[in-house]
Write a protein that holds these residues in place. Structure first.
Motif, PDB file in Angstrom:
ATOM      1  N   THR A  80       0.929  -1.419  -0.404  1.00  0.00           N
ATOM      2  CA  THR A  80       0.001  -0.016  -0.077  1.00  0.00           C
ATOM      3  C   THR A  80       0.890   1.068   0.159  1.00  0.00           C
ATOM      4  OG1 THR A  80       0.275  -0.129   2.210  1.00  0.00           O
ATOM      5  CG2 THR A  80      -1.826  -0.966   1.492  1.00  0.00           C
ATOM      6  N   TRP A  81       0.942   1.898  -0.526  1.00  0.00           N
ATOM      7  CA  TRP A  81       1.361   3.557  -1.415  1.00  0.00           C
ATOM      8  C   TRP A  81       0.888   4.087  -1.925  1.00  0.00           C
ATOM      9  CZ3 TRP A  81       2.613   3.839  -5.997  1.00  0.00           C
ATOM     10  CH2 TRP A  81       2.176   2.943  -6.990  1.00  0.00           C
ATOM     11  N   ASN A  82       1.356   5.424  -2.118  1.00  0.00           N
ATOM     12  CA  ASN A  82       0.918   6.709  -2.789  1.00  0.00           C
ATOM     13  C   ASN A  82       2.165   7.558  -2.836  1.00  0.00           C
ATOM     14  OD1 ASN A  82       1.259   8.109  -0.469  1.00  0.00           O
ATOM     15  ND2 ASN A  82      -0.938   8.059   0.366  1.00  0.00           N
ATOM     16  N   GLY A  83       1.620   8.663  -3.320  1.00  0.00           N
ATOM     17  CA  GLY A  83       2.662   9.584  -3.636  1.00  0.00           C
ATOM     18  C   GLY A  83       3.589   9.992  -2.408  1.00  0.00           C
ATOM     19  N   THR A  96       4.120  18.227  -5.493  1.00  0.00           N
ATOM     20  CA  THR A  96       3.511  19.633  -6.018  1.00  0.00           C
ATOM     21  C   THR A  96       2.186  19.401  -6.003  1.00  0.00           C
ATOM     22  OG1 THR A  96       3.336  19.724  -8.035  1.00  0.00           O
ATOM     23  CG2 THR A  96       5.687  20.531  -6.942  1.00  0.00           C
ATOM     24  N   ASN A  97       0.839  20.264  -5.999  1.00  0.00           N
ATOM     25  CA  ASN A  97      -0.499  20.120  -5.157  1.00  0.00           C
ATOM     26  C   ASN A  97      -1.263  20.476  -6.821  1.00  0.00           C
ATOM     27  OD1 ASN A  97      -1.062  18.416  -3.102  1.00  0.00           O
ATOM     28  ND2 ASN A  97      -0.957  20.727  -2.424  1.00  0.00           N
ATOM     29  N   ARG A 103      -2.684  14.633  -7.292  1.00  0.00           N
ATOM     30  CA  ARG A 103      -1.172  15.006  -6.782  1.00  0.00           C
ATOM     31  C   ARG A 103       0.067  14.864  -7.877  1.00  0.00           C
ATOM     32  NH1 ARG A 103      -0.385  12.298  -1.657  1.00  0.00           N
ATOM     33  NH2 ARG A 103      -1.452  10.575  -1.889  1.00  0.00           N
ATOM     34  N   VAL A 104       0.945  15.613  -7.786  1.00  0.00           N
ATOM     35  CA  VAL A 104       2.045  15.643  -8.475  1.00  0.00           C
ATOM     36  C   VAL A 104       3.315  15.497  -8.419  1.00  0.00           C
ATOM     37  CG1 VAL A 104       3.497  16.631 -10.155  1.00  0.00           C
ATOM     38  CG2 VAL A 104       0.386  17.296 -10.669  1.00  0.00           C
TER      39      VAL A 104
END
Length: 195
Positions: A80-83, A96-97, A103-104
């Motif tokens: 389980t992961w994200n930026g 950055t948003n 989410r970038v």
């Protein structure tokens, strides 16, 4: 009397930014959902590798062996992961948003490398024999691969290279705790198990 035990199962992986020279925070400050690096897939491993130099005479009659280097790695698969996770795994990643609630994460550029150090805690919960905690300070040295396959989950394999935690050069802190009260234990921790 201390007795050996059988350790079965995986655990939880936590990661928090760490200032070199600071004290290791209390367990309840590290082991939070906000600090969870991700849920683990494939377990975790801690590797310690020493390097030696041996001085020896030509006839093999006398020798002296000294340790010259040490390396410690904590490896785990993260399912389980994200930026935000990528920023903890890559020193050149920046978030950055973007527009439309995006989410970038921009990755790369040697000049963008941060010098952040991370406290990585692996927690193996065991109500019968007591918990095991392994703590290292370091950075992910393996980079990462994002493999998107039609028939399996994307797991990021992280490999944190430990750096000295204290002035003694400690690379790994391995802690055992007694099981919950009322459970049988063979672990003799003495009066002050946590320093």
């Amino acid at each position: 009397m201390n007795k050996e035990r059988i350790v079965l199962g995986s655990g939880d992986l936590f990661c928090a930014e760490f200032d070199p020279g600071a004290e290791i925070p209390e367990d309840n400050l590290i082991e939070t959902e906000d600090n969870r690096l991700g849920h683990i897939k494939g377990g975790a491993s801690i590797e310690y590798t020493p390097s030696f130099y041996e001085a020896k005479d030509d006839m093999g009659k006398v020798s002296k062996l000294i340790i010259t280097e040490e390396e410690a790695l904590l490896k785990s698969g993260i399912i389980t992961w994200n930026g935000e996770t990528l920023v903890k795994l890559c020193s050149t990643a920046k978030i950055t948003n973007g527009k439309n609630n995006r989410r970038v994460v921009k990755i790369g550029g040697v000049g963008n490398a941060s010098s952040k150090k991370w406290l990585i805690r692996f927690l193996h919960k065991d109500n019968m024999d007591g918990d095991i905690r392994v703590t290292v300070i370091g950075t992910n040295k393996a980079g990462f691969t994002l493999a998107f396959a039609k028939d399996s989950e994307t797991v990021i394999d992280a490999e944190f290279k430990a750096q000295p935690i204290d002035k003694d050069g400690t690379l790994i802190i391995f802690e055992e705790t007694a099981p919950a009260q009322g459970k049988k234990t063979d672990l003799n921790l003495g009066e002050n198990p946590k320093q």
